[in-house]
Design a protein around this motif. Structure first.
Motif, PDB file in Angstrom:
ATOM      1  N   VAL A   1      25.602 -33.872 -24.722  1.00 23.42           N
ATOM      2  CA  VAL A   1      26.145 -33.409 -26.143  1.00 23.42           C
ATOM      3  C   VAL A   1      27.240 -33.997 -26.634  1.00 23.42           C
ATOM      4  N   LEU A   2      27.186 -34.629 -27.825  1.00 24.20           N
ATOM      5  CA  LEU A   2      28.084 -35.458 -28.439  1.00 24.20           C
ATOM      6  C   LEU A   2      28.691 -34.708 -29.737  1.00 24.20           C
ATOM      7  N   PRO A   3      29.998 -34.100 -29.736  1.00 25.18           N
ATOM      8  CA  PRO A   3      30.367 -33.698 -30.791  1.00 25.18           C
ATOM      9  C   PRO A   3      30.798 -34.731 -31.833  1.00 25.18           C
ATOM     10  N   VAL A   4      30.426 -34.658 -33.020  1.00 28.71           N
ATOM     11  CA  VAL A   4      31.157 -35.672 -34.324  1.00 28.71           C
ATOM     12  C   VAL A   4      31.423 -34.915 -35.254  1.00 28.71           C
ATOM     13  N   GLY A   5      32.666 -34.846 -35.472  1.00 28.82           N
ATOM     14  CA  GLY A   5      33.186 -34.170 -36.794  1.00 28.82           C
ATOM     15  C   GLY A   5      33.026 -32.706 -36.364  1.00 28.82           C
TER      16      GLY A   5
ATOM     17  N   GLU B   1      25.724 -46.275 -26.038  1.00 26.63           N
ATOM     18  CA  GLU B   1      24.687 -46.528 -27.109  1.00 26.63           C
ATOM     19  C   GLU B   1      24.661 -45.021 -27.671  1.00 26.63           C
ATOM     20  N   VAL B   2      24.441 -44.181 -27.029  1.00 27.97           N
ATOM     21  CA  VAL B   2      23.797 -42.615 -27.850  1.00 27.97           C
ATOM     22  C   VAL B   2      25.172 -42.331 -28.701  1.00 27.97           C
ATOM     23  N   GLY B   3      26.501 -42.870 -28.209  1.00 31.60           N
ATOM     24  CA  GLY B   3      27.291 -42.175 -28.841  1.00 31.60           C
ATOM     25  C   GLY B   3      27.263 -42.999 -30.292  1.00 31.60           C
ATOM     26  N   HIS B   4      27.220 -44.089 -30.315  1.00 30.96           N
ATOM     27  CA  HIS B   4      26.828 -44.916 -31.376  1.00 30.96           C
ATOM     28  C   HIS B   4      26.158 -44.229 -32.340  1.00 30.96           C
ATOM     29  N   ARG B   5      24.464 -43.946 -31.776  1.00 38.33           N
ATOM     30  CA  ARG B   5      23.392 -43.492 -32.411  1.00 38.33           C
ATOM     31  C   ARG B   5      24.134 -41.991 -33.085  1.00 38.33           C
ATOM     32  N   ALA B   6      24.717 -41.345 -32.415  1.00 41.23           N
ATOM     33  CA  ALA B   6      25.252 -39.908 -32.645  1.00 41.23           C
ATOM     34  C   ALA B   6      25.935 -40.116 -33.838  1.00 41.23           C
ATOM     35  N   PHE B   7      27.040 -41.113 -33.842  1.00 40.50           N
ATOM     36  CA  PHE B   7      27.739 -41.120 -35.064  1.00 40.50           C
ATOM     37  C   PHE B   7      27.088 -41.478 -36.355  1.00 40.50           C
ATOM     38  N   LEU B   8      25.814 -42.388 -36.244  1.00 44.38           N
ATOM     39  CA  LEU B   8      25.124 -42.635 -37.399  1.00 44.38           C
ATOM     40  C   LEU B   8      24.226 -41.504 -37.639  1.00 44.38           C
ATOM     41  N   ALA B   9      23.575 -40.814 -36.619  1.00 42.17           N
ATOM     42  CA  ALA B   9      23.001 -39.432 -36.890  1.00 42.17           C
ATOM     43  C   ALA B   9      23.691 -38.349 -37.779  1.00 42.17           C
ATOM     44  N   VAL B  10      24.859 -38.329 -37.571  1.00 42.87           N
ATOM     45  CA  VAL B  10      25.697 -37.131 -38.076  1.00 42.87           C
ATOM     46  C   VAL B  10      26.074 -37.699 -39.450  1.00 42.87           C
ATOM     47  N   GLY B  11      26.238 -39.014 -39.586  1.00 45.77           N
ATOM     48  CA  GLY B  11      26.267 -39.415 -40.866  1.00 45.77           C
ATOM     49  C   GLY B  11      25.367 -39.136 -41.808  1.00 45.77           C
ATOM     50  N   GLU B  12      23.995 -39.375 -41.156  1.00 42.09           N
ATOM     51  CA  GLU B  12      22.944 -39.196 -42.128  1.00 42.09           C
ATOM     52  C   GLU B  12      22.900 -37.593 -42.272  1.00 42.09           C
ATOM     53  N   MET B  13      23.090 -36.652 -41.532  1.00 43.77           N
ATOM     54  CA  MET B  13      23.131 -35.172 -41.785  1.00 43.77           C
ATOM     55  C   MET B  13      23.984 -35.046 -42.910  1.00 43.77           C
TER      56      MET B  13
END
Length: 288
Positions: free
Chosen positions: A35-39, A72-84
């Motif tokens: 689980v990766l908290p982003v913002g 890698e998943v941390g980078h993807r998580a940042f992009l995914a939350v940006g998409e949300m």
């Protein structure tokens, strides 16, 4: 080594690695996810890919493999939350697109399920700039799991205003056209053609889906289908060749419980015809 055989040791290494590589992340042992908290949001990544990668490597390489995977998943998580944040509620943008059966290498990593023997149902994000096929990784990070509402989205927001008209194919023989110019989703009605056919419809219909914006239907009521089939097949092939968003070039017989049997203009009524279709021709009334 099989991925599951490595699970306990790999998960232990991930727990040790997270405080160093991703201090705000944590391991959910109940779901085997990081689980990766982003913002103000959070993204989740299944460890299955990590298990597969470690299973292919010697144990001495596992720390390096897991370090790369967590980053890698941390980078993807940042992009995914940006998409949300960009999309808002991404669930509102999900649509279902029917495509000819994909090769295994093409469907790998995408959210795709079989739609019968000859087509696949692909989940799409409908967005003019950031849309496209929904990948499994993107779905996981965006928290998209149960997707039963996608077909409802497609019907309500893309297909409620399709037009239906009859168009001459041969003298006295009309083809039914179901279309919405510019749409990418009319092909999703391929499993629901019966709603556009006269009732009762004992013998099914010829079906073509030359582009994702158009279905062609010819209800089978008599041996006139022998005359219609080769012309119908030529029209489908020509429309497919000219389409901006082509779907399938062939002709299908829709019958039974949403079954589609491939036909061709040359073999559909001859020696190469499917057995069921040949038997149908023997039962049909003569041309009126």
């Amino acid at each position: 080594m099989e991925p599951l055989d490595a699970a306990a040791d790999v998960h232990a290494l991930i727990r040790d690695l997270l405080p160093v590589v991703a201090p705000s992340a944590w391991f959910d042992s109940g779901t085997s996810e990081v689980v990766l908290p982003v913002g103000r949001s959070e993204a989740r990544a299944s460890t299955w890919t990590a298990l597969e990668r470690c299973a292919r490597e010697p144990r001495s390489a596992w720390p390096r493999v897991l370090d790369e995977w967590v980053r890698e998943v941390g980078h993807r998580a940042f992009l995914a939350v940006g998409e949300m944040e960009l999309f808002g509620d991404v669930r509102e943008l999900l649509r279902l697109r029917i495509v000819p059966k994909l090769a295994p290498r093409d469907r790998e990593g995408l959210v795709v399920v079989p739609a019968g023997d000859h087509f696949d149902a692909m989940v799409m994000i409908e967005h003019p700039r950031y849309g496209g096929p929904l990948t499994k990784a993107r779905a996981g990070l965006l928290g998209l799991r149960k997707l039963g509402y996608v077909m409802t989205n497609t019907h309500d927001r893309e297909l409620a205003d399709v037009s239906v008209r009859d168009q001459p194919l041969l003298p006295g023989r009309d083809v039914r056209v179901v279309t919405k110019p510019g749409s990418r989703y009319v092909s999703a009605l391929l499993s629901e053609v019966e709603q556009f056919l006269p009732s009762p419809n004992e013998h099914g219909a010829l079906v073509g889906v030359p582009s994702h914006s158009t279905l062609l239907l010819y209800p089978i009521t008599s041996t006139a289908v022998l005359e219609v089939l080769p012309v119908f097949a030529d029209v489908v092939a020509e429309m497919h060749a000219d389409a901006d968003d082509p779907c399938a070039p062939g002709v299908y017989w829709s019958h039974g419980e949403r079954r589609l049997t491939p036909l061709t203009g040359s073999a559909g009524a001859g020696a190469g015809a499917p057995t069921e279709f040949s038997a149908l021709l023997l039962r049909l009334p003569e041309v009126p």
